[in-house]
Design a protein around this motif. Structure first.
Motif, PDB file in Angstrom:
ATOM      1  N   SER A  18      10.935  13.030 -13.428  1.00  0.00           N
ATOM      2  CA  SER A  18       9.968  13.920 -14.062  1.00  0.00           C
ATOM      3  C   SER A  18       9.086  13.189 -15.081  1.00  0.00           C
ATOM      4  N   ARG A  19       9.388  11.945 -15.356  1.00  0.00           N
ATOM      5  CA  ARG A  19       8.565  11.170 -16.290  1.00  0.00           C
ATOM      6  C   ARG A  19       7.303  10.690 -15.586  1.00  0.00           C
ATOM      7  N   SER A  20       6.204  10.648 -16.336  1.00  0.00           N
ATOM      8  CA  SER A  20       4.931  10.275 -15.712  1.00  0.00           C
ATOM      9  C   SER A  20       4.891   8.807 -15.302  1.00  0.00           C
ATOM     10  N   GLU A  21       5.565   7.935 -16.025  1.00  0.00           N
ATOM     11  CA  GLU A  21       5.573   6.520 -15.672  1.00  0.00           C
ATOM     12  C   GLU A  21       6.992   5.967 -15.786  1.00  0.00           C
ATOM     13  N   SER A  22       7.889   6.496 -14.975  1.00  0.00           N
ATOM     14  CA  SER A  22       9.277   6.032 -15.031  1.00  0.00           C
ATOM     15  C   SER A  22       9.370   4.630 -14.423  1.00  0.00           C
ATOM     16  N   ILE A  23      10.334   3.873 -14.908  1.00  0.00           N
ATOM     17  CA  ILE A  23      10.568   2.521 -14.400  1.00  0.00           C
ATOM     18  C   ILE A  23      12.016   2.448 -13.932  1.00  0.00           C
ATOM     19  N   PHE A  24      12.190   1.977 -12.745  1.00  0.00           N
ATOM     20  CA  PHE A  24      13.514   1.770 -12.176  1.00  0.00           C
ATOM     21  C   PHE A  24      13.600   0.293 -11.814  1.00  0.00           C
ATOM     22  N   ALA A  25      14.501  -0.452 -12.427  1.00  0.00           N
ATOM     23  CA  ALA A  25      14.608  -1.894 -12.199  1.00  0.00           C
ATOM     24  C   ALA A  25      15.932  -2.221 -11.521  1.00  0.00           C
ATOM     25  N   GLU A  26      15.881  -3.120 -10.557  1.00  0.00           N
ATOM     26  CA  GLU A  26      17.070  -3.589  -9.860  1.00  0.00           C
ATOM     27  C   GLU A  26      17.064  -5.112  -9.884  1.00  0.00           C
ATOM     28  N   PHE A  27      18.221  -5.695 -10.187  1.00  0.00           N
ATOM     29  CA  PHE A  27      18.362  -7.141 -10.227  1.00  0.00           C
ATOM     30  C   PHE A  27      19.625  -7.501  -9.454  1.00  0.00           C
ATOM     31  N   SER A  28      19.571  -8.610  -8.746  1.00  0.00           N
ATOM     32  CA  SER A  28      20.758  -8.956  -7.981  1.00  0.00           C
ATOM     33  C   SER A  28      20.701 -10.381  -7.460  1.00  0.00           C
ATOM     34  N   THR A  29      21.878 -10.923  -7.221  1.00  0.00           N
ATOM     35  CA  THR A  29      21.990 -12.085  -6.359  1.00  0.00           C
ATOM     36  C   THR A  29      22.205 -11.523  -4.963  1.00  0.00           C
ATOM     37  N   SER A  30      22.366 -12.389  -4.003  1.00  0.00           N
ATOM     38  CA  SER A  30      22.685 -11.929  -2.654  1.00  0.00           C
ATOM     39  C   SER A  30      24.146 -11.506  -2.611  1.00  0.00           C
ATOM     40  N   TYR A  44      13.860  -4.772   2.430  1.00  0.00           N
ATOM     41  CA  TYR A  44      12.676  -3.976   2.128  1.00  0.00           C
ATOM     42  C   TYR A  44      11.687  -4.801   1.282  1.00  0.00           C
ATOM     43  N   CYS A  45      12.190  -5.468   0.252  1.00  0.00           N
ATOM     44  CA  CYS A  45      11.330  -6.308  -0.600  1.00  0.00           C
ATOM     45  C   CYS A  45      10.715  -7.448   0.203  1.00  0.00           C
ATOM     46  N   GLN A  46      11.494  -8.065   1.074  1.00  0.00           N
ATOM     47  CA  GLN A  46      10.957  -9.131   1.923  1.00  0.00           C
ATOM     48  C   GLN A  46       9.827  -8.602   2.801  1.00  0.00           C
ATOM     49  N   ASP A  47       9.987  -7.396   3.331  1.00  0.00           N
ATOM     50  CA  ASP A  47       8.930  -6.793   4.153  1.00  0.00           C
ATOM     51  C   ASP A  47       7.671  -6.518   3.333  1.00  0.00           C
ATOM     52  N   VAL A  48       7.835  -6.057   2.101  1.00  0.00           N
ATOM     53  CA  VAL A  48       6.677  -5.805   1.234  1.00  0.00           C
ATOM     54  C   VAL A  48       5.975  -7.124   0.929  1.00  0.00           C
ATOM     55  N   LEU A  49       6.738  -8.150   0.601  1.00  0.00           N
ATOM     56  CA  LEU A  49       6.151  -9.452   0.293  1.00  0.00           C
ATOM     57  C   LEU A  49       5.447 -10.075   1.503  1.00  0.00           C
ATOM     58  N   ALA A  50       5.926  -9.776   2.699  1.00  0.00           N
ATOM     59  CA  ALA A  50       5.323 -10.309   3.926  1.00  0.00           C
ATOM     60  C   ALA A  50       4.231  -9.399   4.473  1.00  0.00           C
ATOM     61  N   ASP A  51       3.842  -8.382   3.700  1.00  0.00           N
ATOM     62  CA  ASP A  51       2.815  -7.412   4.106  1.00  0.00           C
ATOM     63  C   ASP A  51       3.170  -6.649   5.387  1.00  0.00           C
ATOM     64  N   LYS A  52       4.451  -6.474   5.644  1.00  0.00           N
ATOM     65  CA  LYS A  52       4.894  -5.650   6.760  1.00  0.00           C
ATOM     66  C   LYS A  52       5.016  -4.197   6.336  1.00  0.00           C
ATOM     67  N   ARG A  53       5.127  -3.979   5.032  1.00  0.00           N
ATOM     68  CA  ARG A  53       5.184  -2.637   4.438  1.00  0.00           C
ATOM     69  C   ARG A  53       4.244  -2.603   3.246  1.00  0.00           C
ATOM     70  N   HIS A  54       3.756  -1.414   2.954  1.00  0.00           N
ATOM     71  CA  HIS A  54       2.869  -1.236   1.812  1.00  0.00           C
ATOM     72  C   HIS A  54       3.571  -0.346   0.796  1.00  0.00           C
ATOM     73  N   ASP A  55       3.731  -0.864  -0.437  1.00  0.00           N
ATOM     74  CA  ASP A  55       4.382  -0.107  -1.498  1.00  0.00           C
ATOM     75  C   ASP A  55       3.772  -0.538  -2.827  1.00  0.00           C
ATOM     76  N   GLU A  56       2.804   0.237  -3.303  1.00  0.00           N
ATOM     77  CA  GLU A  56       2.111  -0.109  -4.542  1.00  0.00           C
ATOM     78  C   GLU A  56       2.965   0.107  -5.787  1.00  0.00           C
ATOM     79  N   GLU A  57       4.068   0.797  -5.663  1.00  0.00           N
ATOM     80  CA  GLU A  57       4.926   1.070  -6.822  1.00  0.00           C
ATOM     81  C   GLU A  57       6.039   0.045  -6.971  1.00  0.00           C
TER      82      GLU A  57
END
Length: 189
Positions: A18-30, A44-57
């Protein structure tokens, strides 16, 4: 993230919605669960970085050695792969310390898997590997049913008690005349 339970993520995934600019952070090793939430997020992140998916958030930063790097490639160019997974390599991460850890880790497949997972961010497929992928690949042979006809065969059968899996494994001699024949495994599930 690689150890987070999917049920827990389902509970917290809408936190701050419900927050207008909420931030959700995830950190991990493999990790070593290829079907888990952490691997799903990594892919999912690899796909976004390779432009296979579009996610502006999503802001995705992945520091990892190539997931398919072989042990031989790692030996040949260790510093390159260590630097890919550790952007502070040579600054806060001592190259001698990480190389010493690598050399010690090569004494067992389990230790090497943990090194790759935690130091190079290479996803593992098992928490306790017993066979090197290169050794498995070296056993690859192309043969058909006709090649096995008439060959000596040894069978192993493991029957389920209640809910376990059953397995039948047939081992055929390799066809060469040897005093100690080499057997090929042919599993049937």
């Amino acid at each position: 993230t690689h150890v987070v339970d999917r049920d827990f993520i389902n509970i917290i995934s809408r936190a701050g919605i419900s927050r207008s600019e909420s931030i959700f952070a995830e950190f991990s090793t493999s990790g070593n669960n290829p079907d888990g939430y952490g691997k799903e997020r990594f892919d999912y992140c690899q796909d976004v970085l390779a432009d296979k998916r579009h996610d502006e958030e999503l802001l995705a930063l992945v520091y990892a050695a190539p997931q398919d790097v072989s042990d031989e490639q790692l030996d040949e160019n260790f510093d390159r792969y260590a630097r890919m997974a550790n952007p502070a390599y040579g600054h806060t991460i001592d190259p001698v310390e990480i190389r010493t850890d690598y050399e010690r880790s090569k004494t067992s497949l389990e230790s090497l898997g943990l090194f790759k997972m935690y130091r190079l961010n290479i996803w593992q497929h098992s928490s306790n590997p017993w066979l090197r992928p290169s050794a498995w690949a070296a056993c690859a042979a192309s043969y058909g049913e006709e090649d096995l006809l008439g060959q000596p065969c040894v069978a192993g059968l493991d029957l389920a008690l209640t809910w376990d899996m059953s397995a039948l494994v047939l081992m055929f001699a390799n066809g060469e005349k040897e005093e100690q024949p080499c057997y090929r495994l042919l599993p049937y599930l």
